[in-house]
Write a protein that holds these residues in place. Sequence first.
Motif, PDB file in Angstrom:
ATOM      1  N   ALA A   1      -9.122  -3.923  -0.694  1.00 38.71           N
ATOM      2  CA  ALA A   1      -7.881  -4.475  -0.141  1.00 38.71           C
ATOM      3  C   ALA A   1      -7.460  -3.721   1.103  1.00 38.71           C
ATOM      4  N   LEU A   2      -7.616  -2.402   1.090  1.00 36.88           N
ATOM      5  CA  LEU A   2      -7.255  -1.604   2.266  1.00 36.88           C
ATOM      6  C   LEU A   2      -8.103  -2.007   3.469  1.00 36.88           C
TER       7      LEU A   2
ATOM      8  N   ALA B   1       0.242  -4.878  -2.453  1.00 35.19           N
ATOM      9  CA  ALA B   1       1.695  -4.722  -2.528  1.00 35.19           C
ATOM     10  C   ALA B   1       2.126  -3.361  -1.984  1.00 35.19           C
ATOM     11  N   LEU B   2       1.374  -2.312  -2.313  1.00 32.13           N
ATOM     12  CA  LEU B   2       1.736  -0.974  -1.853  1.00 32.13           C
ATOM     13  C   LEU B   2       1.665  -0.862  -0.339  1.00 32.13           C
ATOM     14  N   VAL B   3       0.531  -1.299   0.247  1.00 29.87           N
ATOM     15  CA  VAL B   3       0.396  -1.147   1.697  1.00 29.87           C
ATOM     16  C   VAL B   3       1.367  -2.067   2.429  1.00 29.87           C
ATOM     17  N   GLY B   4       1.678  -3.216   1.837  1.00 33.95           N
ATOM     18  CA  GLY B   4       2.676  -4.084   2.453  1.00 33.95           C
ATOM     19  C   GLY B   4       4.039  -3.427   2.501  1.00 33.95           C
TER      20      GLY B   4
ATOM     21  N   VAL C   1       4.641  -0.123   2.374  1.00 30.27           N
ATOM     22  CA  VAL C   1       4.611   1.062   3.238  1.00 30.27           C
ATOM     23  C   VAL C   1       4.646   0.657   4.704  1.00 30.27           C
ATOM     24  N   GLN C   2       3.966  -0.446   5.047  1.00 29.66           N
ATOM     25  CA  GLN C   2       3.910  -0.859   6.451  1.00 29.66           C
ATOM     26  C   GLN C   2       5.271  -1.288   6.999  1.00 29.66           C
ATOM     27  N   THR C   3       6.199  -1.607   6.118  1.00 28.47           N
ATOM     28  CA  THR C   3       7.529  -1.968   6.602  1.00 28.47           C
ATOM     29  C   THR C   3       8.293  -0.760   7.137  1.00 28.47           C
ATOM     30  N   ALA C   4       7.844   0.449   6.770  1.00 29.30           N
ATOM     31  CA  ALA C   4       8.556   1.654   7.186  1.00 29.30           C
ATOM     32  C   ALA C   4       7.667   2.667   7.876  1.00 29.30           C
ATOM     33  N   ALA C   5       6.354   2.424   7.938  1.00 30.18           N
ATOM     34  CA  ALA C   5       5.444   3.422   8.508  1.00 30.18           C
ATOM     35  C   ALA C   5       4.289   2.705   9.200  1.00 30.18           C
ATOM     36  N   ALA C   6       3.476   3.488   9.891  1.00 34.85           N
ATOM     37  CA  ALA C   6       2.341   2.943  10.639  1.00 34.85           C
ATOM     38  C   ALA C   6       1.255   2.476   9.679  1.00 34.85           C
ATOM     39  N   PRO C   7       0.383   1.564  10.137  1.00 29.49           N
ATOM     40  CA  PRO C   7      -0.709   1.094   9.275  1.00 29.49           C
ATOM     41  C   PRO C   7      -1.592   2.216   8.759  1.00 29.49           C
TER      42      PRO C   7
ATOM     43  N   ALA D   1      -1.733   5.945   1.956  1.00 27.60           N
ATOM     44  CA  ALA D   1      -1.011   5.748   0.692  1.00 27.60           C
ATOM     45  C   ALA D   1      -1.884   4.989  -0.301  1.00 27.60           C
ATOM     46  N   GLY D   2      -2.599   3.976   0.189  1.00 25.85           N
ATOM     47  CA  GLY D   2      -3.502   3.233  -0.681  1.00 25.85           C
ATOM     48  C   GLY D   2      -4.641   4.095  -1.191  1.00 25.85           C
ATOM     49  N   VAL D   3      -5.176   4.959  -0.332  1.00 28.76           N
ATOM     50  CA  VAL D   3      -6.232   5.880  -0.769  1.00 28.76           C
ATOM     51  C   VAL D   3      -5.696   6.816  -1.849  1.00 28.76           C
ATOM     52  N   GLY D   4      -4.465   7.286  -1.678  1.00 33.69           N
ATOM     53  CA  GLY D   4      -3.864   8.133  -2.693  1.00 33.69           C
ATOM     54  C   GLY D   4      -3.769   7.431  -4.040  1.00 33.69           C
ATOM     55  N   LEU D   5      -3.366   6.141  -4.027  1.00 32.46           N
ATOM     56  CA  LEU D   5      -3.309   5.369  -5.268  1.00 32.46           C
ATOM     57  C   LEU D   5      -4.691   5.257  -5.893  1.00 32.46           C
ATOM     58  N   THR D   6      -5.687   5.018  -5.075  1.00 31.46           N
ATOM     59  CA  THR D   6      -7.049   4.899  -5.580  1.00 31.46           C
ATOM     60  C   THR D   6      -7.526   6.198  -6.213  1.00 31.46           C
TER      61      THR D   6
END
Length: 421
Positions: A231-232, A357-360, A362-368, A374-379
């Motif tokens: 997904a990332l 959902a997570l990256v969506g 995060v992207q509202t408040a931070a850079a891609p 953040a997604g890698v951290g979840l993984t």
Amino acid sequence: MNKVGDVAMGYGQLATRPVLAWALVVVGARLPVAMAPLALVFLVRERPGGYAVGAGLGSAYVIGEVVGAAVLGPWLQPHRARNQLAAGLAVGAGAFAALGLLPHAHPPLLAILAVLAGAAPAAAPGALRTLLTSQLPEVLVVTALSAESVLTYAVWAVAPALVGVLALNLAPSLPLLLAAALMAAAAGGLRALPRGWAARADDRRGAHLTRTLLRAWPSYLTGAAAMSLLALAELVLPALLRQRSIGVGWAGPLLAGFSIASAAGAALYGLRHSWPGSPRAQSLILLTAVAGCVTLMATTGSLPRIAGALLVAGLLASGVQVTRALSLREALPSSAHAAAYSVMYAATGVGYASSAALVGAVQTAAAPSVAVLAGVGLTLLMVATSALAELGTRRRASVTPRETECGHGAHAEPSPRGPRG
């Protein structure tokens, strides 16, 4: 040279009429799945707010897949799986046809049809894999699973281009009508495959099967982690390229390269019948390496480095797909394999949706790039949880024999672990 000869012989032994018939059924069943999300977007994109409606329909389709795989997979009966699969594929074909024939219907109706198109055939991937491996000698299982991965990645590489050509040059509804025809052909083609697979004499369904399937939850978590990385790569790449002042048009070729590298990686994994370490250990190591590649993709500003990271990630990601299937085969009795593959299929959908959902958010408040990290951290959290669970299972397994020798646990329930295959 002997190893090369063994490899050629291994893949050559798969080139039989039954396996080729199976491959044609797989293409007919999976190409519609790969086409569906993009085809739904093209179906309604000319409406007011069409892209938002299309995204909603795509989400409804994926939800249908997840629920259908989790519910229908365990429901399959080994001795009559072919008939049950044919019924599911036929219903899916009807839902796809209705979507293509009713492009101007109200969105709620289209959403219901999308859920049905995703749910009805959702048990097919796991059951078709079991139909293949149950007919092969154990020495060919790794080669067969690798060949299946190559076929899957090839289907996913072709699907977007096929949808685009048909929807933009002919008619927006044509991809869905083609999907209906392919799925109907797959339902008919099942007649060339075995009726099902052997079940153990003590096989029981219901609560017993549920308890058996739950034993493999670390493998399901690994599957979810693998799809979260995918997904990332797919969802954030265009925004990441824009952040790095690189043309967004590169996203298509880069993702195509990822798919090609994945197919090559699956073929390479099948070059040997076994690799060092257990499939579980291989899966965790490969997942960690893929996470490192995705991290490099997020932190570098060079197009060649991004491309290199994606190619290596694709090469390794296909090994994760094969090893997680092998892990399930080791952890569960053969009678539970098809159900476990379906549960894994559902878990991968949950992993993809969770990462999206997570990256969506995060992207509202931070850079891609931050969203990718953040997604890698979840993984990595999922990988660590799975690894700790595997370690605990091994420790308990090493203690159990000693307890048995001392006379303890004599009335314990027999282990459902069966031979591989």
